[in-house]
Design a protein around this motif. Structure first.
Motif, PDB file in Angstrom:
ATOM      1  N   MET A   1       0.863  -1.143  -0.224  1.00  0.00           N
ATOM      2  CA  MET A   1       0.072   0.079   0.033  1.00  0.00           C
ATOM      3  C   MET A   1       0.938   1.387  -0.072  1.00  0.00           C
ATOM      4  N   LYS A   2       0.630   2.239  -0.738  1.00  0.00           N
ATOM      5  CA  LYS A   2       1.127   3.328  -0.880  1.00  0.00           C
ATOM      6  C   LYS A   2       0.494   4.565   0.085  1.00  0.00           C
ATOM      7  N   VAL A   3       1.404   5.398   0.788  1.00  0.00           N
ATOM      8  CA  VAL A   3       0.775   6.304   1.412  1.00  0.00           C
ATOM      9  C   VAL A   3       1.434   7.742   1.128  1.00  0.00           C
ATOM     10  N   THR A   4       0.882   8.840   1.533  1.00  0.00           N
ATOM     11  CA  THR A   4       1.574  10.065   1.207  1.00  0.00           C
ATOM     12  C   THR A   4       2.123  10.930   2.575  1.00  0.00           C
ATOM     13  N   ILE A   5       3.182  11.321   2.704  1.00  0.00           N
ATOM     14  CA  ILE A   5       3.817  12.219   3.490  1.00  0.00           C
ATOM     15  C   ILE A   5       4.304  13.568   3.100  1.00  0.00           C
ATOM     16  N   GLY A   6       3.597  14.720   3.316  1.00  0.00           N
ATOM     17  CA  GLY A   6       4.050  15.860   2.529  1.00  0.00           C
ATOM     18  C   GLY A   6       3.942  15.598   0.835  1.00  0.00           C
ATOM     19  N   GLN A   7       4.809  15.775   0.369  1.00  0.00           N
ATOM     20  CA  GLN A   7       5.176  15.539  -1.241  1.00  0.00           C
ATOM     21  C   GLN A   7       5.528  14.355  -1.491  1.00  0.00           C
ATOM     22  N   ARG A   8       5.804  13.441  -0.433  1.00  0.00           N
ATOM     23  CA  ARG A   8       6.418  12.129  -0.831  1.00  0.00           C
ATOM     24  C   ARG A   8       5.479  11.019  -0.819  1.00  0.00           C
ATOM     25  N   GLU A   9       5.579  10.277  -1.535  1.00  0.00           N
ATOM     26  CA  GLU A   9       4.786   8.838  -1.685  1.00  0.00           C
ATOM     27  C   GLU A   9       5.662   7.712  -1.293  1.00  0.00           C
ATOM     28  N   LEU A  10       5.238   7.148   0.092  1.00  0.00           N
ATOM     29  CA  LEU A  10       5.937   5.845   0.473  1.00  0.00           C
ATOM     30  C   LEU A  10       5.184   4.509   0.458  1.00  0.00           C
ATOM     31  N   GLU A  11       5.922   3.343   0.111  1.00  0.00           N
ATOM     32  CA  GLU A  11       5.283   2.203  -0.104  1.00  0.00           C
ATOM     33  C   GLU A  11       5.417   1.516   1.346  1.00  0.00           C
ATOM     34  N   MET A  12       4.283   0.835   1.992  1.00  0.00           N
ATOM     35  CA  MET A  12       4.580   0.353   3.159  1.00  0.00           C
ATOM     36  C   MET A  12       5.239  -1.165   2.807  1.00  0.00           C
ATOM     37  N   GLY A  13       6.334  -1.427   3.792  1.00  0.00           N
ATOM     38  CA  GLY A  13       7.079  -2.429   3.777  1.00  0.00           C
ATOM     39  C   GLY A  13       8.426  -2.121   2.761  1.00  0.00           C
ATOM     40  N   THR A 143       1.468  17.029   9.203  1.00  0.00           N
ATOM     41  CA  THR A 143       2.231  17.694   9.895  1.00  0.00           C
ATOM     42  C   THR A 143       3.697  17.420   9.666  1.00  0.00           C
ATOM     43  N   GLY A 144       4.661  18.541   9.603  1.00  0.00           N
ATOM     44  CA  GLY A 144       5.952  17.986   9.298  1.00  0.00           C
ATOM     45  C   GLY A 144       6.675  17.272  10.327  1.00  0.00           C
ATOM     46  N   ALA A 145       7.931  16.847  10.010  1.00  0.00           N
ATOM     47  CA  ALA A 145       8.566  15.865  11.090  1.00  0.00           C
ATOM     48  C   ALA A 145       9.473  16.675  12.203  1.00  0.00           C
ATOM     49  N   HIS A 146       8.918  16.352  13.348  1.00  0.00           N
ATOM     50  CA  HIS A 146       9.633  17.397  14.594  1.00  0.00           C
ATOM     51  C   HIS A 146       9.879  16.609  15.836  1.00  0.00           C
ATOM     52  N   TYR A 147      10.435  17.058  16.792  1.00  0.00           N
ATOM     53  CA  TYR A 147      10.485  16.556  18.009  1.00  0.00           C
ATOM     54  C   TYR A 147       9.579  17.651  18.965  1.00  0.00           C
ATOM     55  N   ASP A 148       8.975  17.066  19.857  1.00  0.00           N
ATOM     56  CA  ASP A 148       7.950  17.872  20.592  1.00  0.00           C
ATOM     57  C   ASP A 148       8.848  18.846  21.760  1.00  0.00           C
ATOM     58  N   VAL A 149       9.996  18.404  22.167  1.00  0.00           N
ATOM     59  CA  VAL A 149      10.880  19.204  22.759  1.00  0.00           C
ATOM     60  C   VAL A 149      11.121  20.803  22.577  1.00  0.00           C
ATOM     61  N   ASP A 210      10.290  16.440   4.704  1.00  0.00           N
ATOM     62  CA  ASP A 210      10.758  15.565   3.549  1.00  0.00           C
ATOM     63  C   ASP A 210      11.036  14.342   4.594  1.00  0.00           C
ATOM     64  N   PRO A 211      10.374  13.258   4.577  1.00  0.00           N
ATOM     65  CA  PRO A 211      10.482  12.006   5.329  1.00  0.00           C
ATOM     66  C   PRO A 211      11.667  11.066   4.740  1.00  0.00           C
ATOM     67  N   VAL A 212      11.917  11.134   3.434  1.00  0.00           N
ATOM     68  CA  VAL A 212      12.575  10.452   2.799  1.00  0.00           C
ATOM     69  C   VAL A 212      14.375  11.184   2.975  1.00  0.00           C
ATOM     70  N   GLU A 213      14.241  12.426   2.908  1.00  0.00           N
ATOM     71  CA  GLU A 213      15.505  13.027   3.238  1.00  0.00           C
ATOM     72  C   GLU A 213      15.958  12.749   4.764  1.00  0.00           C
ATOM     73  N   ILE A 214      15.220  12.657   5.706  1.00  0.00           N
ATOM     74  CA  ILE A 214      15.556  12.209   6.913  1.00  0.00           C
ATOM     75  C   ILE A 214      16.257  10.913   7.153  1.00  0.00           C
ATOM     76  N   VAL A 215      15.643  10.006   6.454  1.00  0.00           N
ATOM     77  CA  VAL A 215      15.895   8.483   6.418  1.00  0.00           C
ATOM     78  C   VAL A 215      17.284   8.266   5.548  1.00  0.00           C
TER      79      VAL A 215
END
Length: 298
Positions: A1-13, A143-149, A210-215
């Motif tokens: 299954m594909k999902v979207t985070i921001g402008q990125r499409e990611l594949e589960m698994g 919501t973009g990637a963040h730390y709550d601190v 960008d979740p891909v950039e972080i990984v």
């Protein structure tokens, strides 16, 4: 299954996205829960809240959205179908401020069963911030990637967020996602993780959209799952998280609530009769996250 985070499409698994794991198997073993929280950075607990209590609170939120003109008037109220204006709802405030509009909300997040769980997990008398963060996310929202601190780091760093979805929440509705291993991103913790949005006035406070950039840059893997009413995920201040885009025509309703030991220092912005909240952030020209990251070297 594909999902979207921001402008990125990611594949589960894939290398970028996997499934969160439940901690219901160790529910009664407090030491195992603490070890799992340290290892994984989160606890996913199915059926943590009473389902009917959650659904009663959901109806309060939907009635408020209806009064605000944010629901499709031709659709059943309980479906939470978004009106053509596609505007969400953010209702951050103290318990007293929220009680009138959402009388069942505090019965969920302040319930004795919740507080006794945090007493057990934290090993002492717990407390919850008076300020709460319920919201309704419209189509396309995330919501973009963040730390709550960076938003609440002036007291103890041993503060825990509980994310509660108010209603069954499949992936396409915009579930929360954890970045596995991000609690060990030492360079990010020592730079971005030392930020205070009221002191430093960095736009959004998000580390990245960008979740891909972080990984690719720092390692780890994103993880999410479908939630049902009653499920929660609990995590610490240094767990990078984001949300999937809401790809539906229905609101994703959820809340963020915070818990810590009552004996430890508390961030004064979020407690009291009328918590002051973010008193300086956004009041003057803001520094972009990109510029801040260049200064931090991350």
């Amino acid at each position: 299954m594909k999902v979207t985070i921001g402008q990125r499409e990611l594949e589960m698994g894939s290398k970028y996205l996997t499934e969160l794991r439940s901690s219901n198997d160790i529910w009664e073993d407090t030491e195992a829960l603490r070890a799992r929280l340290a290892e994984d950075g989160y606890l996913l607990i199915r059926g943590f809240h009473d389902r009917e209590r959650v659904l009663s609170a959901r109806m309060d939120f939907l009635r408020k959205l209806q009064a605000m003109g944010r629901l499709d008037p031709h659709a059943p109220l309980e479906e939470g179908v978004i009106s053509k204006e596609n505007k969400g709802g953010m209702w951050g405030g103290s318990a007293e401020e929220l009680q009138a509009d959402f009388p069942h909300f505090l019965e969920v997040v302040n319930h004795p069963s919740v507080m006794s769980f945090f007493d057990r997990l934290l090993g002492g008398k717990s407390m919850t911030y008076d300020y709460k963060w319920p919201r309704a996310i419209a189509h396309g929202g995330n919501t973009g990637a963040h730390y709550d601190v960076v938003y609440m780091g002036r007291g103890t760093k041993n503060v825990y967020t509980m994310w509660t979805p108010f209603g069954d929440t499949p992936l396409e509705l915009g579930t929360l996602a954890m970045c596995l291993g991000s609690q060990h991103y030492d360079k990010i913790k020592q730079t971005y993780g030392e930020m205070d949005v009221d002191r430093d006035n960095v736009a959004t406070g998000w580390f990245s959209e960008d979740p891909v950039e972080i990984v690719d840059t720092y390692g780890g893997q994103w993880a999410t799952t479908a939630f049902e009413a009653g499920d929660v995920i609990i995590f610490g201040m240094y767990m990078m998280h984001t949300s999937l885009n809401n790809r539906t025509n229905r609101f994703r309703i959820s809340s963020d609530t915070r818990y810590q030991l009552a004996s430890e220092p508390v961030d004064e912005r979020w407690i009291g009769h009328k918590p002051k909240g973010h008193y300086a952030w956004g009041k003057t020209p803001q520094k972009s996250v990109a510029d801040a990251r260049k200064e931090w070297g991350v």
